[in-house]
Design a protein around this motif. Structure first.
Motif, PDB file in Angstrom:
ATOM      1  N   LEU A   1      -3.291   4.219  23.190  1.00 35.26           N
ATOM      2  CA  LEU A   1      -3.553   3.070  22.328  1.00 35.26           C
ATOM      3  C   LEU A   1      -3.882   3.586  20.942  1.00 35.26           C
ATOM      4  N   TYR A   2      -3.176   3.089  19.949  1.00 40.63           N
ATOM      5  CA  TYR A   2      -3.456   3.406  18.558  1.00 40.63           C
ATOM      6  C   TYR A   2      -3.814   2.096  17.863  1.00 40.63           C
ATOM      7  N   VAL A   3      -5.055   1.947  17.447  1.00 43.63           N
ATOM      8  CA  VAL A   3      -5.405   0.839  16.571  1.00 43.63           C
ATOM      9  C   VAL A   3      -5.300   1.440  15.176  1.00 43.63           C
ATOM     10  N   HIS A   4      -4.210   1.108  14.487  1.00 45.47           N
ATOM     11  CA  HIS A   4      -3.935   1.739  13.199  1.00 45.47           C
ATOM     12  C   HIS A   4      -4.826   1.211  12.090  1.00 45.47           C
ATOM     13  N   SER A   5      -5.155  -0.072  12.137  1.00 47.37           N
ATOM     14  CA  SER A   5      -6.071  -0.603  11.123  1.00 47.37           C
ATOM     15  C   SER A   5      -6.695  -1.893  11.625  1.00 47.37           C
ATOM     16  N   ALA A   6      -7.988  -1.998  11.356  1.00 46.76           N
ATOM     17  CA  ALA A   6      -8.751  -3.201  11.695  1.00 46.76           C
ATOM     18  C   ALA A   6      -9.957  -3.265  10.766  1.00 46.76           C
TER      19      ALA A   6
ATOM     20  N   LEU B   1     -14.802   2.993  21.565  1.00 45.55           N
ATOM     21  CA  LEU B   1     -13.845   3.781  20.795  1.00 45.55           C
ATOM     22  C   LEU B   1     -14.545   4.493  19.643  1.00 45.55           C
ATOM     23  N   THR B   2     -13.976   5.604  19.214  1.00 43.78           N
ATOM     24  CA  THR B   2     -14.466   6.322  18.040  1.00 43.78           C
ATOM     25  C   THR B   2     -13.672   5.817  16.842  1.00 43.78           C
ATOM     26  N   TRP B   3     -14.344   5.115  15.946  1.00 40.77           N
ATOM     27  CA  TRP B   3     -13.705   4.515  14.779  1.00 40.77           C
ATOM     28  C   TRP B   3     -13.864   5.429  13.575  1.00 40.77           C
ATOM     29  N   THR B   4     -12.769   5.632  12.849  1.00 43.09           N
ATOM     30  CA  THR B   4     -12.798   6.438  11.630  1.00 43.09           C
ATOM     31  C   THR B   4     -12.147   5.639  10.508  1.00 43.09           C
ATOM     32  N   ALA B   5     -12.425   6.016   9.287  1.00 40.62           N
ATOM     33  CA  ALA B   5     -11.835   5.333   8.137  1.00 40.62           C
ATOM     34  C   ALA B   5     -10.313   5.455   8.182  1.00 40.62           C
ATOM     35  N   GLN B   6      -9.631   4.403   7.729  1.00 41.25           N
ATOM     36  CA  GLN B   6      -8.167   4.412   7.657  1.00 41.25           C
ATOM     37  C   GLN B   6      -7.784   4.541   6.179  1.00 41.25           C
ATOM     38  N   PRO B   7      -7.412   5.758   5.737  1.00 42.48           N
ATOM     39  CA  PRO B   7      -7.088   5.969   4.321  1.00 42.48           C
ATOM     40  C   PRO B   7      -5.932   5.098   3.815  1.00 42.48           C
ATOM     41  N   ALA B   8      -5.035   4.689   4.689  1.00 44.00           N
ATOM     42  CA  ALA B   8      -3.897   3.874   4.267  1.00 44.00           C
ATOM     43  C   ALA B   8      -4.288   2.429   3.987  1.00 44.00           C
ATOM     44  N   ALA B   9      -5.501   2.034   4.370  1.00 44.07           N
ATOM     45  CA  ALA B   9      -5.986   0.670   4.135  1.00 44.07           C
ATOM     46  C   ALA B   9      -7.479   0.754   3.828  1.00 44.07           C
ATOM     47  N   PRO B  10      -7.831   0.940   2.572  1.00 45.52           N
ATOM     48  CA  PRO B  10      -9.247   1.076   2.216  1.00 45.52           C
ATOM     49  C   PRO B  10     -10.084  -0.079   2.779  1.00 45.52           C
ATOM     50  N   GLY B  11     -11.222   0.284   3.369  1.00 42.12           N
ATOM     51  CA  GLY B  11     -12.107  -0.697   3.983  1.00 42.12           C
ATOM     52  C   GLY B  11     -11.807  -0.951   5.445  1.00 42.12           C
ATOM     53  N   ALA B  12     -10.660  -0.452   5.928  1.00 42.15           N
ATOM     54  CA  ALA B  12     -10.280  -0.622   7.336  1.00 42.15           C
ATOM     55  C   ALA B  12     -10.614   0.647   8.112  1.00 42.15           C
TER      56      ALA B  12
ATOM     57  N   ASP C   1       8.380   0.612  12.739  1.00 43.60           N
ATOM     58  CA  ASP C   1       8.176   2.037  12.453  1.00 43.60           C
ATOM     59  C   ASP C   1       7.947   2.260  10.960  1.00 43.60           C
ATOM     60  N   GLU C   2       8.755   1.596  10.132  1.00 42.00           N
ATOM     61  CA  GLU C   2       8.605   1.772   8.686  1.00 42.00           C
ATOM     62  C   GLU C   2       7.247   1.272   8.202  1.00 42.00           C
ATOM     63  N   GLU C   3       6.799   0.112   8.703  1.00 44.43           N
ATOM     64  CA  GLU C   3       5.515  -0.424   8.264  1.00 44.43           C
ATOM     65  C   GLU C   3       4.338   0.409   8.767  1.00 44.43           C
ATOM     66  N   LEU C   4       4.441   0.950   9.965  1.00 49.51           N
ATOM     67  CA  LEU C   4       3.318   1.674  10.559  1.00 49.51           C
ATOM     68  C   LEU C   4       3.269   3.153  10.188  1.00 49.51           C
ATOM     69  N   GLU C   5       4.330   3.686   9.620  1.00 45.05           N
ATOM     70  CA  GLU C   5       4.399   5.133   9.380  1.00 45.05           C
ATOM     71  C   GLU C   5       3.241   5.646   8.527  1.00 45.05           C
ATOM     72  N   SER C   6       2.893   4.967   7.457  1.00 44.15           N
ATOM     73  CA  SER C   6       1.792   5.461   6.616  1.00 44.15           C
ATOM     74  C   SER C   6       0.467   5.408   7.367  1.00 44.15           C
ATOM     75  N   PHE C   7       0.311   4.460   8.282  1.00 45.76           N
ATOM     76  CA  PHE C   7      -0.911   4.362   9.075  1.00 45.76           C
ATOM     77  C   PHE C   7      -0.958   5.474  10.132  1.00 45.76           C
TER      78      PHE C   7
END
Length: 165
Positions: free
Chosen positions: A8-13, A35-46, A143-149
């Motif tokens: 499971l990949y939660v790419h941004s929330a 889950l271990t949550w870390t900052a998502q650099p591709a979506a600041p604040g997520a 795939d194109e939308e999620l690649e940066s995440f």
């Protein structure tokens, strides 16, 4: 019943959704999920999280259905092929919605004969461009939308989740 496993990949929330996402996954697995949550650099604040899971075949579909209710998250979930059961991949983005594919034992997306025949018929009728329809069936837009995440999550911690039996 044979055990299935996947990732499971939660790419941004948004951080406020994290407990709800964990409860949704726990509801499917039947065990508490942290889950271990870390900052998502591709979506600041997520934030993002990743976990390997083990459960019954069909668990990825159940988790995907549960997570789609939150609509403002980006996620992917895979289920490896297991004896007698094809693998699967689910992806969701707020802009594109849901994508589902059957995945073979080697990791390739498998497109059924009926879906290919429909794509060819729709192209012959001028309703779609065949190449575009094949790209859709393969999940190219997702795939194109999620690649940066995905790239932003490289090296993130992974946790194992085991379903209650």
């Amino acid at each position: 019943m044979a055990a299935a496993r996947g990732v499971l990949y939660v790419h941004s929330a948004q951080p406020a959704l994290c407990p709800h996402i964990e409860w949704a996954v726990a509801g499917v697995l039947g065990v508490p999920v942290d889950l271990t949550w870390t900052a998502q650099p591709a979506a600041p604040g997520a934030v993002r999280a990743q976990a390997e899971w083990e459960g019954r075949p069909g668990t990825a579909a159940a988790i995907s259905s549960s997570l789609m209710a939150w609509q403002r998250i980006r996620f992917e979930i895979t289920e490896d092929a297991s004896p007698g059961v094809d693998g699967s991949r689910y992806a969701y983005t707020p802009t594109l919605g849901a994508f589902t594919a059957v995945v073979g034992a080697n990791g390739d997306i498998l497109i059924t004969e009926d879906r290919l025949r429909t794509a060819m018929l729709m192209a012959a009728l001028g309703r779609v461009v065949l190449e575009d329809e094949l790209d859709r069936l393969l999940g190219k837009q997702w795939d194109e939308e999620l690649e940066s995440f995905r790239y932003a999550g490289e090296g993130a911690p992974v946790r194992w989740l085991h379903a209650a039996v």
